[in-house]
Design an enzyme around this catalytic site. Structure first.
Site, PDB file in Angstrom:
ATOM      1  N   SER A   1      37.611  31.087  37.995  1.00 49.35           N
ATOM      2  CA  SER A   1      36.650  30.301  37.220  1.00 49.35           C
ATOM      3  C   SER A   1      36.887  30.426  35.712  1.00 49.35           C
ATOM      4  CB  SER A   1      35.240  30.792  37.547  1.00 49.35           C
ATOM      5  OG  SER A   1      34.297  30.079  36.788  1.00 49.35           O
TER       6      SER A   1
ATOM      7  N   GLY B   1      32.216  27.765  35.400  1.00 52.45           N
ATOM      8  CA  GLY B   1      30.841  28.179  35.694  1.00 52.45           C
ATOM      9  C   GLY B   1      29.853  27.048  35.441  1.00 52.45           C
TER      10      GLY B   1
ATOM     11  N   ASN C   1      37.807  36.449  25.952  1.00 53.51           N
ATOM     12  CA  ASN C   1      37.199  35.143  25.736  1.00 53.51           C
ATOM     13  C   ASN C   1      35.697  35.248  25.745  1.00 53.51           C
ATOM     14  OD1 ASN C   1      35.780  33.540  28.117  1.00 53.51           O
ATOM     15  ND2 ASN C   1      37.254  34.978  29.004  1.00 53.51           N
TER      16      ASN C   1
ATOM     17  N   CYS D   1      25.284  37.182  33.408  1.00 47.28           N
ATOM     18  CA  CYS D   1      24.561  36.565  32.291  1.00 47.28           C
ATOM     19  C   CYS D   1      23.184  37.201  32.100  1.00 47.28           C
ATOM     20  CB  CYS D   1      24.397  35.076  32.534  1.00 47.28           C
ATOM     21  SG  CYS D   1      25.927  34.226  32.291  1.00 47.28           S
TER      22      CYS D   1
ATOM     23  N   LYS E   1      30.192  37.473  42.825  1.00 50.73           N
ATOM     24  CA  LYS E   1      31.251  37.965  41.936  1.00 50.73           C
ATOM     25  C   LYS E   1      30.737  39.154  41.149  1.00 50.73           C
ATOM     26  CE  LYS E   1      34.653  36.304  38.543  1.00 50.73           C
ATOM     27  NZ  LYS E   1      35.187  35.096  37.862  1.00 50.73           N
TER      28      LYS E   1
ATOM     29  N   ASN F   1      35.139  40.626  37.611  1.00 49.30           N
ATOM     30  CA  ASN F   1      34.915  39.756  36.454  1.00 49.30           C
ATOM     31  C   ASN F   1      35.532  40.472  35.243  1.00 49.30           C
ATOM     32  OD1 ASN F   1      33.895  37.754  34.751  1.00 49.30           O
ATOM     33  ND2 ASN F   1      31.973  37.630  35.895  1.00 49.30           N
ATOM     34  N   THR F   2      35.424  39.903  34.068  1.00 52.33           N
ATOM     35  CA  THR F   2      36.068  40.512  32.898  1.00 52.33           C
ATOM     36  C   THR F   2      35.340  41.769  32.437  1.00 52.33           C
ATOM     37  OG1 THR F   2      34.769  39.059  31.485  1.00 52.33           O
ATOM     38  CG2 THR F   2      37.014  38.349  32.007  1.00 52.33           C
TER      39      THR F   2
ATOM     40  N   GLY G   1      44.208  40.282  36.351  1.00 52.19           N
ATOM     41  CA  GLY G   1      45.545  40.518  35.809  1.00 52.19           C
ATOM     42  C   GLY G   1      46.700  40.142  36.706  1.00 52.19           C
TER      43      GLY G   1
ATOM     44  N   GLY H   1      43.736  33.847  36.952  1.00 52.82           N
ATOM     45  CA  GLY H   1      43.081  33.251  35.795  1.00 52.82           C
ATOM     46  C   GLY H   1      43.983  33.192  34.584  1.00 52.82           C
TER      47      GLY H   1
END
Lengths: 304, 255
Positions: A21, A46, A69, A128, A164, A191-192, A243, A264
């Site tokens: 995503s 998203g 990002n 979020c 996720k 996720n990041t 990665g 990604g």
């Protein structure tokens, strides 16, 4: 040619490569370069109930082997997606995973209700800020993960639910189990990671939002470890990411316990990354006389 | 047609203070490249995951030339490339400057590194359109590519310190030129402040000449998928610099 097809929660993928995503839009731009029906699936940008404009620029920075990002969920809203992008994606013959986000639990319920039965799978982005949980990130505390999973699963009567998971947590095992308890059909991770890059001439962060999500080759060992731990703690399938740049990286994640993987940042490094990774996986499997990619899932064992 | 290719460095040389010109030979054609389009260039290692978006300056057969200023580690690595080195490149990207068929006289306003993509426009339409160029450099050490700029029908060069040409900048030189030919179109590229001042001055002067500006932003994918390089539009939305731009009508974007 090895058999690369996988099945997750009853959904058939022609190969285990899913676009992650936020790096792939809704697939249209990459389809100008190669036929995107070559890849297994797409996790969409998203989506939120209403359109969002996202964060100010700059939204991106770079550090050794990683990028950061902070796009801030810019998206055209779920209705626009259903009308303009979903029919096109369905014709492409890729598995469509709607990645969804919200500010409140009601937002998550609403968007899942709207997408129920329309897409192949839904992936909950729960990193979020959440108003009801008092500003804590929804995806950090296990009790919140379980709550949002229960509520969204109720709405998704026809569509499998992927939760996720964020790596910015105390225990990935606890959180994976919380998602499973809440009724998730599958989990995806990682996720990041939250990071910051400072421009030392300006003495200010490069990204307007100050912090950003770290992704790319440099985070892979963290991601592999978390995929290993999570997949050995739950009985639902795991989609691994973090990665992946090569076919060998994808194989590593699957041996750690992932039934499929997402790619990604590699899409930025090389626009043809995904078709190349699929070929590299096939070559590796052929070289090792492995007939089906499913044979390697969760086969890595720890040193004694 | 947009392609990712392994290009070979043909030459890479310093052409002004901190400014390099790199010519890449592509292994195959990519169709027509429009003036003002850009390419996304790998710095040639596995540590820097982002490509560098650079405006295309010259196209000669399968050779493309970009010019870049040393800014950080990525451009420093690029500056060390030598003839024969291989670099991954994605091109052509963006819309470029689309000149109306009727355009006969075009004013070109360029500042600093913003000059480079404008050169590709002058080259593309050379002999068919009269270009009246107003080009600003910081000082005499920054002046470069004069042989290309001199392809303009008329050329006014400025420097901040007056060491070459008129003292001042490209925008002020354009507005100060009492003998200027009435332009059908203005095309501009330069630092954000230059474009902002251009927009203000056009508004103040009540000058309704159509004006196209090329913007720069930190980019991710370069093809419009990741929504990293957005610019605010005057209608309250966002537009993608890499895919919807980098060239926009000046009235369409917030500067």
């Amino acid at each position: 040619m090895a058999n690369l097809s996988v099945e997750i929660c009853g959904v058939k993928f022609k190969n285990p490569l899913i676009a992650a995503s936020g790096t792939y839009g809704f697939g249209r731009e990459f389809d100008e370069i190669y036929d995107i029906s070559q890849i297994g699936g797409i996790s969409t940008k998203g989506l939120t109930l209403e359109p969002r404009l996202g964060n100010p620029v700059p939204r991106i920075a770079e550090s050794s082997s990683v990028i950061l990002n902070a796009v801030g969920l810019q998206n055209p809203g779920v209705e626009h997606f259903i009308k303009h992008d979903l029919p096109w994606l369905k014709e492409k013959g890729v598995v469509v995973i709607a990645n969804v986000a919200g500010r409140t639990l009601e937002d998550y319920e609403g968007i899942c209700k709207r997408l129920n039965g329309l897409v192949d799978m839904v992936e909950l982005n729960i990193s979020c800020p959440n108003v009801r949980a008092g500003g804590m990130a929804l995806g950090i505390r296990p009790e919140n993960i379980e709550e949002v999973t229960v509520l969204t699963k109720k709405q998704l009567t026809k569509t499998p639910l992927i939760v996720k998971l964020s790596p910015n947590v105390e225990s990935i095992v606890t959180n994976a189990k919380a998602a499973e308890r809440g009724g998730a059909d599958c989990i995806s991770l990682i996720n990041t990671l939250t990071g910051m890059v400072i421009d030392i001439e300006k003495r200010k962060p490069v990204i307007a939002n100050n912090t950003g999500g770290v992704s790319g080759a440099g985070i892979k060992p963290i991601a592999v470890r978390m995929v290993y731990e999570a997949s050995h703690a739950v009985n639902i399938p795991v989609i691994g990411m973090g990665g992946i740049m090569t076919g060998e990286d994808a194989i590593e994640f699957m041996m750690a316990g992932a039934s499929a993987v997402q790619v990604g940042t590699a899409n930025f490094y090389d626009v043809n990354a995904m078709p190349k990774i699929i070929n590299q996986m096939d070559s590796w499997l052929n070289k090792h006389n492995i007939k089906s990619v499913n044979e390697i899932v969760k086969t890595a064992t720890l040193n004694g | 047609m947009m392609k990712e290719l392994i290009a070979t460095v043909k030459q890479n040389q310093l052409i002004a203070e901190n400014i390099y010109s790199m010519t890449l030979t592509l292994p195959e054609g990519v169709g027509q490249i429009r003036g003002g389009q850009f390419l996304n260039l790998s710095v040639g290692d596995k540590v820097h995951l982002l490509k560098r978006p650079l405006g295309i300056c010259k196209v000669e057969g399968d050779d493309v030339t970009v010019c870049y200023q040393l800014k950080g580690e990525g451009t420093r690595l690029l500056s060390q490339k030598v003839k024969g080195d291989k670099l991954s490149v994605l091109l052509p990207l963006g819309n470029g400057f689309i000149l109306p068929q009727t355009a006969k006289n075009v004013a070109v306003i360029g500042g600093g590194v913003g000059v480079f993509p404008l050169i590709s426009v002058i080259r593309e339409h050379f002999g068919k359109v009269n270009f009246h160029s107003y080009i600003g450099f910081r000082n005499k050490d920054a002046v470069c590519l004069m042989e290309e700029l001199e392809k303009s029908t008329t050329l006014t060069v400025t420097t901040d310190d007056g060491s070459v040409g008129i003292k001042g900048n490209a925008v002020s030189a354009y507005f100060a030129d009492e003998n200027k030919v009435k332009a059908d179109l203005i095309i501009a590229c330069g630092p954000p402040i230059m474009l902002k001042v251009l927009k203000q001055k056009l508004a103040e002067a009540g000058d309704k000449t159509p004006c196209l500006v090329s913007l720069e932003e930190r980019m991710g994918c370069g093809i419009g998928a990741c929504l990293v390089c957005v610019c605010k539009t005057t209608s309250g939305g966002n537009t993608r610099v890499c895919k919807d731009g980098p060239v926009f009508e000046i009235g369409e974007v917030e500067l």
